[in-house]
Each structure stands twice: as C-alpha cells, then as structure tokens.
Scaffold this active site. Structure first.
Site, PDB file in Angstrom:
ATOM      1  CG  PHE A 126      41.432  40.472  46.002  1.00 43.17           C
ATOM      2  CD1 PHE A 126      42.721  40.901  45.722  1.00 43.17           C
ATOM      3  CD2 PHE A 126      40.779  39.671  45.076  1.00 43.17           C
ATOM      4  CE1 PHE A 126      43.342  40.532  44.533  1.00 43.17           C
ATOM      5  CE2 PHE A 126      41.405  39.304  43.887  1.00 43.17           C
ATOM      6  CZ  PHE A 126      42.690  39.735  43.624  1.00 43.17           C
ATOM      7  CG  ASP A 195      39.796  36.136  51.169  1.00 41.86           C
ATOM      8  OD1 ASP A 195      40.906  35.593  51.348  1.00 41.86           O
ATOM      9  OD2 ASP A 195      39.437  36.589  50.067  1.00 41.86           O
ATOM     10  CE1 TYR A 220      47.039  33.285  44.509  1.00 38.99           C
ATOM     11  CE2 TYR A 220      45.738  31.392  43.806  1.00 38.99           C
ATOM     12  CZ  TYR A 220      45.828  32.731  44.080  1.00 38.99           C
ATOM     13  OH  TYR A 220      44.725  33.521  43.950  1.00 38.99           O
ATOM     14  CE  LYS A 221      46.984  35.896  47.744  1.00 38.72           C
ATOM     15  NZ  LYS A 221      47.316  36.578  46.487  1.00 38.72           N
ATOM     16  NE  ARG A 369      50.771  43.462  47.001  1.00 32.57           N
ATOM     17  CZ  ARG A 369      50.044  42.358  46.882  1.00 32.57           C
ATOM     18  NH1 ARG A 369      48.949  42.197  47.611  1.00 32.57           N
ATOM     19  NH2 ARG A 369      50.383  41.396  46.050  1.00 32.57           N
TER      20      ARG A 369
END
Ligand SMILES: Cc1ncc(COP(=O)(O)O)c(C=O)c1O
Length: 394
Positions: A126, A195, A220-221, A369
């Site tokens: 990312f 990560d 937050y995922k 996705r």
C-alpha cells in the site's frame, strides 16, 4: 451439487456466525467493502452518545480518570491483542496506520546493529508504507530496497536492518507467509515489521507465536471501528525496553504529569504513545470491539474461506469464461478475505454494481475488489453479488 441459490440457503442455515449479522446496521445492500470501511455495529451510536453527553458533557475533565480516558490506548490495545495473537501489554492504540508505520520502522532501524544499512520494503505495498519507508530510510541514513515478498528471502543479508511487509496485499488479497518470512528475517539478524491492515479481524495472525518484532494495523476495516478510527502498534515484549520512538511525546513519558523538560520513556506498550488520544474515535472503537466477545478467530477464518470459495464458484457459474481474471490466489494458504477480479472495464462495472446494491470497490487500473467480512456477510449475499456481477459483465 445443488443450485447456487439453494446451496446459499443451506450454507446460511449452517453458519454459526450468522446471528452476529443482527448486531450490525445493514440494509438491503450487499456490502462487500468491509475491507475498506467496516459496517457500523448497532450499539455503537448509543455508546458514543454516552461518551459525548455524560462523560464529556457532565463529567468533563474528570473523565480522564473516572471514565478511563487516560488509559484507553493500552486498554483497547489489550482488547485487540487476542485477535492478532498477542499477549496483553504489547499493543497501544492511537494515531493513524501511517504514523505507526513511521514509529515502527524508525524504531526497528534504531534497534538493528549500526552496520546494517539496508531497509527492505514490500515493492507491492500500500503506497503509504512505501512513502514512509523511503522517508525513514532517508532520516536514518539507510538505503531503501523495494522487493516483492517472494524476493525477500534472497534479498536478506548482513546488511539488512529491517523489513516491512504486508500480511495481506490490499490489491490482490494475497496472504503472505508471515511465519516463514519472519523466520527468514530473523535468520538474517534483522527485524520484521508487519502491516496487518487487511488481516486483523479476518484471519489468525499469531504475532507472539511467530516472534514478530513490530506490527501495525488499522481498525476501520475488519475491526469495524469507524471512519478514521485510530490504528495500533505492537511492540514485542522482549524489545520494549529498546523501543526508541522517533515521536517521543508527553503521553509516552514515564511521568507525563511531571512536566520534565527531558524525555524519559515509560515502560511497556505505553512507549508507543505520542500525544493526547483521540478519545471520541477511540471509545467508538472500544464499543465496536464488543461484537468480538466470544467469537473465535478460527471460526471467522473458516467462514471467510467458505465465503470466498463460494463466491469463486458462483462467479464461475454466472460469468462468461474469460470475462474476468481472478488475481487472488486459489490456495487457501495464500488467500486473505477478499477476492480481486481483473477486467478492462472494472471502473465502469463497479459503478453499475453499486447502483444495483452490490458494494465492492475499484482499484486502479482494472481491479474489482470484493471484501468478505465473516461477521456480517452471508452466503446468500455472496450468491446475489456474483449473480448481479455476471449480469453486468454479460
Ligand atoms: C495496507 C494498508 N496500510 C496502510 C494504510 C493506511 O492507513 P492510514 O490511512 O490509517 O494511515 C492502509 C489504508 O487503507 C492500508 O490498506
């Protein structure tokens, strides 16, 4: 084998996690974007209202003590710990993932032998991790070497100070071999920084078991902490005394209210704190974590694989052969909790899917996705998503 529609019903009936869906605010949409922003747990608004009205409104300054605000970063870290296989006292919550990547990387380089002058970073990472790794290398006088995770074992050597890797690739959904890569990094005498943004809350991580040195992740995922909810930093117990933060704020001082002009780090995970915690977001996250009480990460993983397997089966059934290419590995050992499909018109296709109530996302230039959150995604959702996708691709 049964029709996908019948099978979906049977799979939903046998799903022991299915009752958890009622704990979330969901409408008729098939929400497959929990790998970007998790859905809202239904009890969170009332808890946040209490924090605002009573803790802030009535108690005001007293809440730092009486409502446990001051100790929230480490208390909530201990709530996340079992979800990523960490014993208590090693995780602190606060700041963004990006900021925690910076703390972890610079601290890892400072812990490595001075002669080690290379920092390895996942070349497919990312972007924020890559930008921060470049800055961390420049600040510490090291050379940054981007390599794919597969190339890491061959790139390691006595020059390697630290390695920053993603557990699950944000674009392809590929799960990397954290135990083997961590062992390889250690065999080379370097430190492993992971990560966990796309794995925590979706699959077992085993931080302690595999001897990971430092790790970061967002909440937050799959942890459903809310937009911009604070991230976390894990520092393995055995390294905490040597963790030399590049952002030593008053919150990580051994005596934060001593107002000492010189810095003396606190012991333990608290050393990863910087400044005043973002209390409203932090306590929304704390409330959101309640949905995990009594939920086993192994059961979540089993359902996640069943969901992604079923999605692939339905896509094969409903989509013209060759219309999309699956870039997520088939093998369970290499699959996270998302499926990424490539097709040239992916951006347009995703707009049409969203208009028809199937919410995934598009990643430049050609990736669709679909994230599968086992706590609230059912097999009938999966079947419907694949059916609508097949229709839109036709
Ligand atoms: C793998 C990964 N790392 C880092 C980040 C950046 O996180 P933040 O915006 O919290 O700094 C993200 C955001 O989606 C991510 O997916």
């Amino acid at each position: 084998m049964s029709e996908p529609t019948l099978l979906a019903k049977e799979l939903d009936q046998a799903d022991e996690l299915a009752p958890l869906r009622d704990r979330f605010v969901l409408d008729d949409v098939v929400y497959l974007d929990g790998n970007s922003l998790g859905a809202l747990p239904a009890h969170v608004p009332d808890r946040v209202a209490d924090v605002v009205r009573r803790q802030w409104g009535d108690l005001r300054i007293r809440s730092w003590e009486e409502s446990g605000w001051w100790t929230a970063p480490e208390r909530i870290g201990d709530r996340i710990a079992p979800l990523v296989g960490a014993a208590p006292g090693q995780i602190v919550v606060g700041d963004s993932t990006s900021v925690n990547v910076f703390k972890a990387l610079v601290a890892a380089i400072r812990m490595a032998d001075a002669g080690r002058d290379e920092l390895l970073v996942d070349a497919t990472t990312f972007p924020t991790d890559g930008y921060i790794a470049e800055s961390a290398a420049r600040l510490t006088g090291r050379t940054l070497r981007p390599v794919t995770p597969a190339e890491v074992p061959g790139a390691l050597g006595d020059r390697t100070a630290a390695v920053l890797l993603n557990h699950v690739d944000y674009r392809t959904g590929r799960l990397h071999d954290l135990p083997a890569l961590t062992a390889a990094v250690h065999a080379a005498g370097a430190l492993a920084v992971w990560d966990l943004c796309h794995s925590a809350g979706a699959l077992p991580v085993g931080l302690d078991e595999h001897g990971v040195d430092l790790a970061v992740g967002c909440t937050y995922k799959y942890l459903n902490g809310g937009p911009g909810s604070p991230a976390y930093l894990y520092v393995r117990k055995g390294l905490q005394d040597r963790f030399d933060s590049p952002l030593p704020g008053w919150n990580s001082h051994a005596e934060p209210f001593g107002m000492d002009p010189s810095y003396r780090p606190a012991a333990g995970a608290v050393r990863g704190r910087v400044g005043t915690p973002d209390i409203l977001s932090l306590l929304a996250l704390e409330a959101a974590l309640d949905v995990w009480d009594g939920v086993s990460v192994a059961a979540v993983r089993a359902k996640s694989l069943a969901l992604t397997d079923f999605f692939l089966r339905c896509v094969a059934e409903y989509t013209e052969p060759g219309r999309v290419e699956c870039v997520t590995p088939e093998r369970h050992a290499e699959r996270g909790s998302q499926i990424a499909l490539r097709c040239p018109d992916a951006g347009e296709v995703m707009k049409r899917l969203i208009a028809r109530g199937v919410v995934g996302d598009f990643r430049h230039p050609d990736v669709l996705r679909f994230g599968f959150t086992p706590l609230y995604t059912g097999f009938r959702d999966v079947e419907r998503a694949a059916r609508v996708l097949g229709e839109e691709l036709a």
